[in-house]
Design a protein around this motif. Structure first.
Motif, PDB file in Angstrom:
ATOM      1  N   SER A   1       0.822  -1.222   0.000  1.00  0.00           N
ATOM      2  CA  SER A   1       0.000   0.000   0.000  1.00  0.00           C
ATOM      3  C   SER A   1       0.850   1.264   0.000  1.00  0.00           C
ATOM      4  O   SER A   1       0.329   2.362  -0.181  1.00  0.00           O
ATOM      5  CB  SER A   1      -0.939   0.010   1.213  1.00  0.00           C
ATOM      6  OG  SER A   1      -0.208   0.099   2.433  1.00  0.00           O
ATOM      7  N   VAL A   2       2.189   1.110   0.158  1.00  0.00           N
ATOM      8  CA  VAL A   2       3.068   2.273   0.042  1.00  0.00           C
ATOM      9  C   VAL A   2       2.912   2.926  -1.328  1.00  0.00           C
ATOM     10  O   VAL A   2       3.165   4.134  -1.492  1.00  0.00           O
ATOM     11  CB  VAL A   2       4.538   1.860   0.285  1.00  0.00           C
ATOM     12  CG1 VAL A   2       5.059   0.975  -0.844  1.00  0.00           C
ATOM     13  CG2 VAL A   2       5.424   3.088   0.436  1.00  0.00           C
ATOM     14  N   ALA A   3       2.488   2.151  -2.315  1.00  0.00           N
ATOM     15  CA  ALA A   3       2.315   2.692  -3.664  1.00  0.00           C
ATOM     16  C   ALA A   3       1.225   3.750  -3.719  1.00  0.00           C
ATOM     17  O   ALA A   3       1.169   4.542  -4.670  1.00  0.00           O
ATOM     18  CB  ALA A   3       1.992   1.561  -4.643  1.00  0.00           C
TER      19      ALA A   3
ATOM     20  N   GLY B   1       8.487  13.432   1.906  1.00  0.00           N
ATOM     21  CA  GLY B   1       8.434  12.091   1.340  1.00  0.00           C
ATOM     22  C   GLY B   1       9.117  11.068   2.227  1.00  0.00           C
ATOM     23  O   GLY B   1       8.611   9.962   2.424  1.00  0.00           O
ATOM     24  N   ARG B   2      10.294  11.455   2.775  1.00  0.00           N
ATOM     25  CA  ARG B   2      11.010  10.532   3.653  1.00  0.00           C
ATOM     26  C   ARG B   2      10.212  10.247   4.921  1.00  0.00           C
ATOM     27  O   ARG B   2      10.159   9.095   5.394  1.00  0.00           O
ATOM     28  CB  ARG B   2      12.378  11.118   4.021  1.00  0.00           C
ATOM     29  CG  ARG B   2      13.363  11.225   2.855  1.00  0.00           C
ATOM     30  CD  ARG B   2      14.754  11.571   3.356  1.00  0.00           C
ATOM     31  NE  ARG B   2      15.680  11.741   2.252  1.00  0.00           N
ATOM     32  CZ  ARG B   2      15.974  12.912   1.688  1.00  0.00           C
ATOM     33  NH1 ARG B   2      15.379  14.029   2.120  1.00  0.00           N
ATOM     34  NH2 ARG B   2      16.841  12.993   0.689  1.00  0.00           N
ATOM     35  N   LEU B   3       9.600  11.279   5.458  1.00  0.00           N
ATOM     36  CA  LEU B   3       8.780  11.097   6.659  1.00  0.00           C
ATOM     37  C   LEU B   3       7.580  10.196   6.369  1.00  0.00           C
ATOM     38  O   LEU B   3       7.211   9.365   7.196  1.00  0.00           O
ATOM     39  CB  LEU B   3       8.304  12.456   7.183  1.00  0.00           C
ATOM     40  CG  LEU B   3       9.379  13.337   7.837  1.00  0.00           C
ATOM     41  CD1 LEU B   3       8.803  14.704   8.188  1.00  0.00           C
ATOM     42  CD2 LEU B   3       9.944  12.657   9.077  1.00  0.00           C
ATOM     43  N   ALA B   4       6.996  10.362   5.180  1.00  0.00           N
ATOM     44  CA  ALA B   4       5.847   9.535   4.808  1.00  0.00           C
ATOM     45  C   ALA B   4       6.235   8.073   4.692  1.00  0.00           C
ATOM     46  O   ALA B   4       5.514   7.180   5.160  1.00  0.00           O
ATOM     47  CB  ALA B   4       5.255  10.034   3.493  1.00  0.00           C
ATOM     48  N   LEU B   5       7.402   7.801   4.084  1.00  0.00           N
ATOM     49  CA  LEU B   5       7.873   6.426   3.962  1.00  0.00           C
ATOM     50  C   LEU B   5       8.168   5.819   5.331  1.00  0.00           C
ATOM     51  O   LEU B   5       7.798   4.670   5.611  1.00  0.00           O
ATOM     52  CB  LEU B   5       9.123   6.375   3.088  1.00  0.00           C
ATOM     53  CG  LEU B   5       8.921   6.619   1.590  1.00  0.00           C
ATOM     54  CD1 LEU B   5      10.271   6.745   0.890  1.00  0.00           C
ATOM     55  CD2 LEU B   5       8.102   5.509   0.958  1.00  0.00           C
ATOM     56  N   ALA B   6       8.843   6.583   6.188  1.00  0.00           N
ATOM     57  CA  ALA B   6       9.169   6.089   7.527  1.00  0.00           C
ATOM     58  C   ALA B   6       7.904   5.824   8.334  1.00  0.00           C
ATOM     59  O   ALA B   6       7.803   4.820   9.047  1.00  0.00           O
ATOM     60  CB  ALA B   6      10.063   7.098   8.249  1.00  0.00           C
TER      61      ALA B   6
ATOM     62  N   ALA C   1       6.533   2.240   9.907  1.00  0.00           N
ATOM     63  CA  ALA C   1       6.222   2.129  11.334  1.00  0.00           C
ATOM     64  C   ALA C   1       4.783   1.667  11.562  1.00  0.00           C
ATOM     65  O   ALA C   1       4.524   0.815  12.412  1.00  0.00           O
ATOM     66  CB  ALA C   1       6.462   3.477  12.021  1.00  0.00           C
ATOM     67  N   VAL C   2       3.848   2.223  10.797  1.00  0.00           N
ATOM     68  CA  VAL C   2       2.437   1.862  10.946  1.00  0.00           C
ATOM     69  C   VAL C   2       2.199   0.409  10.547  1.00  0.00           C
ATOM     70  O   VAL C   2       1.478  -0.326  11.231  1.00  0.00           O
ATOM     71  CB  VAL C   2       1.549   2.806  10.109  1.00  0.00           C
ATOM     72  CG1 VAL C   2       0.112   2.284  10.037  1.00  0.00           C
ATOM     73  CG2 VAL C   2       1.560   4.212  10.702  1.00  0.00           C
ATOM     74  N   VAL C   3       2.816  -0.011   9.438  1.00  0.00           N
ATOM     75  CA  VAL C   3       2.657  -1.400   8.992  1.00  0.00           C
ATOM     76  C   VAL C   3       3.212  -2.361  10.037  1.00  0.00           C
ATOM     77  O   VAL C   3       2.568  -3.360  10.390  1.00  0.00           O
ATOM     78  CB  VAL C   3       3.357  -1.624   7.637  1.00  0.00           C
ATOM     79  CG1 VAL C   3       3.441  -3.114   7.313  1.00  0.00           C
ATOM     80  CG2 VAL C   3       2.594  -0.896   6.533  1.00  0.00           C
ATOM     81  N   ASN C   4       4.391  -2.075  10.559  1.00  0.00           N
ATOM     82  CA  ASN C   4       4.996  -2.945  11.566  1.00  0.00           C
ATOM     83  C   ASN C   4       4.144  -3.009  12.826  1.00  0.00           C
ATOM     84  O   ASN C   4       3.932  -4.092  13.402  1.00  0.00           O
ATOM     85  CB  ASN C   4       6.400  -2.466  11.908  1.00  0.00           C
ATOM     86  CG  ASN C   4       7.132  -3.422  12.829  1.00  0.00           C
ATOM     87  OD1 ASN C   4       7.156  -4.626  12.599  1.00  0.00           O
ATOM     88  ND2 ASN C   4       7.717  -2.900  13.893  1.00  0.00           N
ATOM     89  N   ALA C   5       3.638  -1.853  13.266  1.00  0.00           N
ATOM     90  CA  ALA C   5       2.789  -1.825  14.461  1.00  0.00           C
ATOM     91  C   ALA C   5       1.505  -2.619  14.232  1.00  0.00           C
ATOM     92  O   ALA C   5       1.057  -3.360  15.117  1.00  0.00           O
ATOM     93  CB  ALA C   5       2.457  -0.375  14.822  1.00  0.00           C
ATOM     94  N   ALA C   6       0.926  -2.486  13.034  1.00  0.00           N
ATOM     95  CA  ALA C   6      -0.300  -3.220  12.727  1.00  0.00           C
ATOM     96  C   ALA C   6      -0.065  -4.723  12.744  1.00  0.00           C
ATOM     97  O   ALA C   6      -0.874  -5.487  13.279  1.00  0.00           O
ATOM     98  CB  ALA C   6      -0.828  -2.781  11.368  1.00  0.00           C
ATOM     99  N   LEU C   7       1.058  -5.159  12.192  1.00  0.00           N
ATOM    100  CA  LEU C   7       1.366  -6.588  12.168  1.00  0.00           C
ATOM    101  C   LEU C   7       1.624  -7.127  13.569  1.00  0.00           C
ATOM    102  O   LEU C   7       1.230  -8.250  13.900  1.00  0.00           O
ATOM    103  CB  LEU C   7       2.581  -6.847  11.269  1.00  0.00           C
ATOM    104  CG  LEU C   7       2.409  -6.506   9.779  1.00  0.00           C
ATOM    105  CD1 LEU C   7       3.687  -6.795   9.008  1.00  0.00           C
ATOM    106  CD2 LEU C   7       1.238  -7.267   9.170  1.00  0.00           C
TER     107      LEU C   7
ATOM    108  N   ALA D   1       6.538 -11.063   4.645  1.00  0.00           N
ATOM    109  CA  ALA D   1       5.626 -10.768   3.542  1.00  0.00           C
ATOM    110  C   ALA D   1       5.388  -9.265   3.429  1.00  0.00           C
ATOM    111  O   ALA D   1       5.301  -8.722   2.321  1.00  0.00           O
ATOM    112  CB  ALA D   1       4.302 -11.495   3.758  1.00  0.00           C
ATOM    113  N   GLY D   2       5.291  -8.589   4.578  1.00  0.00           N
ATOM    114  CA  GLY D   2       5.116  -7.140   4.554  1.00  0.00           C
ATOM    115  C   GLY D   2       6.305  -6.425   3.949  1.00  0.00           C
ATOM    116  O   GLY D   2       6.157  -5.454   3.192  1.00  0.00           O
ATOM    117  N   PHE D   3       7.519  -6.904   4.267  1.00  0.00           N
ATOM    118  CA  PHE D   3       8.731  -6.327   3.672  1.00  0.00           C
ATOM    119  C   PHE D   3       8.730  -6.505   2.160  1.00  0.00           C
ATOM    120  O   PHE D   3       9.050  -5.569   1.409  1.00  0.00           O
ATOM    121  CB  PHE D   3       9.967  -7.000   4.281  1.00  0.00           C
ATOM    122  CG  PHE D   3      11.232  -6.755   3.505  1.00  0.00           C
ATOM    123  CD1 PHE D   3      11.868  -5.531   3.545  1.00  0.00           C
ATOM    124  CD2 PHE D   3      11.777  -7.756   2.708  1.00  0.00           C
ATOM    125  CE1 PHE D   3      13.028  -5.297   2.809  1.00  0.00           C
ATOM    126  CE2 PHE D   3      12.927  -7.540   1.981  1.00  0.00           C
ATOM    127  CZ  PHE D   3      13.553  -6.307   2.033  1.00  0.00           C
TER     128      PHE D   3
END
Length: 297
Positions: A31-33, A53-58, A62-68, A83-85
């Protein structure tokens, strides 16, 4: 499983929890796309990212990792984070590949690489969940495999810096992309055809369920998953316009599969006897100049 690929039946059941977790995590990472839509700068997020942009990627990572972490217990989290990576890499590849930067073709490569490794896990989860493990992602395939990947990245970067026009041969990269798509599709078709008997590890003991499959893609080649991987591997370097690694990958892959095919066919002849020998006489290996083990009558 008589060997890594040449036996099996197609048994596709419903997705188990490991497959569902991996698929959800892959899509979440990919979903980063969609980030450029929120930022309003689709072409610059990866090619020339500013602070925003860098802050958005970071923040996305962080959000994806926390959700997982919240969604899955530790055993499933280990699957989901990988799989998330891969999904994140795939999404970043889409952003690069859809843009007009000098890294466009590298974006195609990232998409191809991440999708290859994730689909190895997903198809194994569908076909043969009993053999499923973290190794099914093939991320730690071997030291040589990782070294080859690193070498291709170094070559691409150096040649892009020294000879940038060399990395802008779109027609050649397109040929490489088609090779990659063909190779990966052929390999996954072989895995699905072999079904629950497909295993990433060569099996040396025959079980009661082992069946010699000669239909589908196995009617074209004796070792279709190796044929697919062979052309996928070379295709990645054609895509990157890496002349040195293109030659290196071709020679190294050919040598590896020559030895692997001979090793497997000794086992297959032991398992299936004359049935396999007759199949071997009728159907080519599919790999150039590789005929398989020689049988003296």
């Amino acid at each position: 499983m008589a060997a890594t690929e040449t036996a099996g039946r197609w048994r596709c059941g419903r997705l188990g929890r490991e497959a569902r977790a991996s698929l959800a995590a892959f899509l979440l990472g990919a979903s980063v796309a969609a980030l450029p839509l929120a930022l309003g700068s689709p072409s610059a997020l990866l090619a020339a990212p500013g602070l925003r942009g860098r802050l958005a990627l970071a923040l996305h990572v962080a959000v994806v990792n926390a959700a997982l972490l919240l969604l899955y217990p530790r055993p499933l989290y280990k699957i989901a984070i990988r799989a998330g990576f891969l999904g994140f890499a795939f999404g970043c590849g889409l952003l690069l590949g859809a843009g007009r930067s000098a890294w466009r073709h590298f974006g195609w490569y990232i998409c191809s690489l991440s999708l290859f490794h994730y689909s190895e896990y997903l198809v194994t989860a569908i076909n043969n969940p009993r053999s499923l493990s973290l190794d099914s992602f093939l991320l730690n395939h071997s030291f040589e495999y990782n070294l080859a990947a690193l070498s291709s990245w170094v070559e691409f970067t150096l040649e892009k810096l020294l000879l940038p026009e060399m990395k802008q041969i779109t027609w050649l990269s397109t040929v490489g992309l088609l090779m990659v798509i063909f190779g990966d599709c052929l390999r996954k078709a072989a895995m699905l055809t072999a079904g629950s008997n497909f295993n990433h590890i060569v099996q040396n003991e025959k079980s009661d369920t082992h069946t010699l499959v000669t239909s589908g893609v196995y009617g074209w080649f004796r070792h279709p998953s190796y044929v697919g991987w062979f052309y996928w591997s070379i295709g990645t370097q054609v895509l990157l316009c890496n002349p040195i690694c293109m030659v290196g990958y071709t020679l190294a892959s050919w040598r590896f599969f020559r030895e692997r095919v001979e090793e497997e066919e000794i086992t297959l002849i032991h398992f299936f006897g004359e049935e396999y020998l007759e199949y071997k006489r009728k159907v080519p290996s599919g790999l150039p100049f590789i005929k398989g083990v020689k049988v003296e009558l």
